[in-house]
Design a protein around this motif. Sequence first.
Motif, PDB file in Angstrom:
ATOM      1  N   ASP A 163      19.709  17.316   1.586  1.00  0.00           N
ATOM      2  CA  ASP A 163      20.045  18.094   0.507  1.00  0.00           C
ATOM      3  C   ASP A 163      21.545  17.430   0.040  1.00  0.00           C
ATOM      4  O   ASP A 163      22.505  17.194   0.943  1.00  0.00           O
ATOM      5  N   GLY A 194      15.094  25.708  13.104  1.00  0.00           N
ATOM      6  CA  GLY A 194      16.350  25.754  13.468  1.00  0.00           C
ATOM      7  C   GLY A 194      17.301  25.053  12.447  1.00  0.00           C
ATOM      8  O   GLY A 194      17.053  24.380  11.628  1.00  0.00           O
ATOM      9  N   ASN A 195      18.865  25.466  12.610  1.00  0.00           N
ATOM     10  CA  ASN A 195      19.747  24.773  12.078  1.00  0.00           C
ATOM     11  C   ASN A 195      20.268  23.807  12.703  1.00  0.00           C
ATOM     12  O   ASN A 195      21.176  23.980  13.549  1.00  0.00           O
ATOM     13  N   ALA A 196      20.031  22.570  12.149  1.00  0.00           N
ATOM     14  CA  ALA A 196      20.337  21.316  12.889  1.00  0.00           C
ATOM     15  C   ALA A 196      21.914  21.039  12.721  1.00  0.00           C
ATOM     16  O   ALA A 196      22.418  20.171  13.736  1.00  0.00           O
ATOM     17  N   THR A 222       7.660  10.040   3.739  1.00  0.00           N
ATOM     18  CA  THR A 222       8.115  11.600   3.357  1.00  0.00           C
ATOM     19  C   THR A 222       7.782  12.091   2.123  1.00  0.00           C
ATOM     20  O   THR A 222       7.699  11.298   1.014  1.00  0.00           O
ATOM     21  N   GLU A 223       7.678  13.393   2.107  1.00  0.00           N
ATOM     22  CA  GLU A 223       7.047  13.943   0.747  1.00  0.00           C
ATOM     23  C   GLU A 223       8.137  13.830  -0.319  1.00  0.00           C
ATOM     24  O   GLU A 223       8.051  13.346  -1.605  1.00  0.00           O
ATOM     25  N   GLU A 224       9.446  13.860  -0.143  1.00  0.00           N
ATOM     26  CA  GLU A 224      10.570  13.731  -0.724  1.00  0.00           C
ATOM     27  C   GLU A 224      10.477  11.955  -1.396  1.00  0.00           C
ATOM     28  O   GLU A 224      10.828  12.005  -2.661  1.00  0.00           O
ATOM     29  N   CYS A 231      16.391  11.904   6.241  1.00  0.00           N
ATOM     30  CA  CYS A 231      15.491  11.462   5.192  1.00  0.00           C
ATOM     31  C   CYS A 231      15.756  12.255   4.034  1.00  0.00           C
ATOM     32  O   CYS A 231      15.517  13.643   3.984  1.00  0.00           O
ATOM     33  N   PHE A 232      16.346  11.886   2.993  1.00  0.00           N
ATOM     34  CA  PHE A 232      16.652  12.645   1.787  1.00  0.00           C
ATOM     35  C   PHE A 232      17.191  13.869   1.934  1.00  0.00           C
ATOM     36  O   PHE A 232      16.750  15.034   1.655  1.00  0.00           O
ATOM     37  N   GLU A 292      13.799  22.071  11.126  1.00  0.00           N
ATOM     38  CA  GLU A 292      13.564  22.590   9.782  1.00  0.00           C
ATOM     39  C   GLU A 292      14.195  23.716   9.757  1.00  0.00           C
ATOM     40  O   GLU A 292      13.695  24.879  10.331  1.00  0.00           O
ATOM     41  N   ILE A 293      15.203  24.146   8.578  1.00  0.00           N
ATOM     42  CA  ILE A 293      15.690  25.477   8.650  1.00  0.00           C
ATOM     43  C   ILE A 293      14.840  26.630   7.671  1.00  0.00           C
ATOM     44  O   ILE A 293      15.041  27.866   8.325  1.00  0.00           O
ATOM     45  N   ARG A 294      13.850  26.184   7.089  1.00  0.00           N
ATOM     46  CA  ARG A 294      13.122  26.992   5.984  1.00  0.00           C
ATOM     47  C   ARG A 294      11.992  27.406   6.976  1.00  0.00           C
ATOM     48  O   ARG A 294      10.962  26.657   7.279  1.00  0.00           O
ATOM     49  N   GLY A 301      15.728  17.992   9.279  1.00  0.00           N
ATOM     50  CA  GLY A 301      15.324  18.521   8.281  1.00  0.00           C
ATOM     51  C   GLY A 301      14.146  17.798   7.660  1.00  0.00           C
ATOM     52  O   GLY A 301      14.402  17.051   6.476  1.00  0.00           O
TER      53      GLY A 301
HETATM   54  N1  SAM Z   1      13.239  14.891   5.028  1.00  0.00           N
HETATM   55  C1  SAM Z   1      12.225  15.614   4.268  1.00  0.00           C
HETATM   56  C2  SAM Z   1      11.492  14.727   3.153  1.00  0.00           C
HETATM   57  O1  SAM Z   1      12.283  13.523   3.024  1.00  0.00           O
HETATM   58  O2  SAM Z   1      10.617  14.818   2.482  1.00  0.00           O
HETATM   59  C3  SAM Z   1      12.911  16.642   3.322  1.00  0.00           C
HETATM   60  C4  SAM Z   1      13.775  16.582   2.447  1.00  0.00           C
HETATM   61  S1  SAM Z   1      14.425  18.181   1.764  1.00  0.00           S
HETATM   62  C5  SAM Z   1      15.276  17.343   0.265  1.00  0.00           C
HETATM   63  C6  SAM Z   1      15.776  18.458   2.822  1.00  0.00           C
HETATM   64  C7  SAM Z   1      15.259  19.449   3.962  1.00  0.00           C
HETATM   65  O3  SAM Z   1      16.258  19.651   4.771  1.00  0.00           O
HETATM   66  C8  SAM Z   1      14.749  20.747   3.389  1.00  0.00           C
HETATM   67  O4  SAM Z   1      13.371  21.106   3.877  1.00  0.00           O
HETATM   68  C9  SAM Z   1      15.625  21.778   4.038  1.00  0.00           C
HETATM   69  O5  SAM Z   1      15.382  22.990   4.235  1.00  0.00           O
HETATM   70  C10 SAM Z   1      16.403  21.079   5.223  1.00  0.00           C
HETATM   71  N2  SAM Z   1      17.504  21.521   5.897  1.00  0.00           N
HETATM   72  C11 SAM Z   1      18.656  21.748   5.118  1.00  0.00           C
HETATM   73  N3  SAM Z   1      19.466  22.031   5.978  1.00  0.00           N
HETATM   74  C12 SAM Z   1      19.127  21.839   7.250  1.00  0.00           C
HETATM   75  C13 SAM Z   1      19.641  22.203   8.439  1.00  0.00           C
HETATM   76  N4  SAM Z   1      20.817  22.652   8.486  1.00  0.00           N
HETATM   77  N5  SAM Z   1      18.769  22.239   9.545  1.00  0.00           N
HETATM   78  C14 SAM Z   1      17.452  21.878   9.444  1.00  0.00           C
HETATM   79  N6  SAM Z   1      17.134  21.527   8.174  1.00  0.00           N
HETATM   80  C15 SAM Z   1      17.866  21.663   7.093  1.00  0.00           C
END
Ligand code: SAM
Length: 224
Positions: A122, A98-100, A197-199, A119-120, A64-66, A41
């Motif tokens: 959801d 991809g969906n991790a 990280t940005e978050e 990191c951070f 990253e899924i998005r 993510g």
């Molecule tokens: N790690 C980054 C940071 O600290 O800035 C992003 C944190 S953001 C709150 C969570 C990220 O996880 C989002 O970009 C979301 O799209 C991604 N994400 C959520 N579920 C995921 C999954 N199953 N596989 C891959 N990425 C995922």
Amino acid sequence: SDHQLEYPVSPDEMDWSKLYPEFQDSETGEMKSKVTIADIGCGFGGLMVDLSPEFPDQLILGMEIRVQVTNYVEDKIIALRNNHAQQKGYQNINVLRGNAMKFLPNFFYKGQLSKMFFCFPDPHFKQRKHKARIITHTLLSEYAYVLREGGVVYTITDVKDLHDWMVKHLEEHPLFQRLSTEWESNDKCVKIMTHATEEGKKVERKNGDKFVACFERLPNPIIE
Ligand code: SAM
């Protein structure tokens, strides 16, 4: 949803040379390194950018899924590579959409990874959504499979409830053991993930808390 995503049937099918062309041996076509560091993510990719010069011989992969976010990170890495072409900088990082939470063993061999970063993630605040969290008992067994013995799971969040959840599940899992706060304060990756990280930067601007927990991948128990 992720039904239009393509996954390799097995790690043998992955062509990593597309993501890390500088690491392909021009004579044999073989990759000179494997992915050993995964940022799960990865969002906008700030962690990988800061890890890149620290681990020049290791391949770092963000998942990253998005779609839009993945495209943004791809473009950012292309620009970084162009701007640092002389030093061959940033050749060791890339991102995969991809969906991790699915199919990690399709990408990585058993014991391939040495570090996984969460990191951070959801937070999925609502109780009935907790099962969607990226750290659960079942997923931890997959993470343990792709991590080598002695490998490390890094977690950081500003959400106390999620921190407690991740610590509880990791502590309950037989293949993980928490590392000490002393270990954390001596580890350069902890420092990097706290600020890169940005978050994490967003949390900093709001003067929010950051909760860190790191866990070592233990050896598999010997079954007599
Ligand atoms: N790690 C980054 C940071 O600290 O800035 C992003 C944190 S953001 C709150 C969570 C990220 O996880 C989002 O970009 C979301 O799209 C991604 N994400 C959520 N579920 C995921 C999954 N199953 N596989 C891959 N990425 C995922």
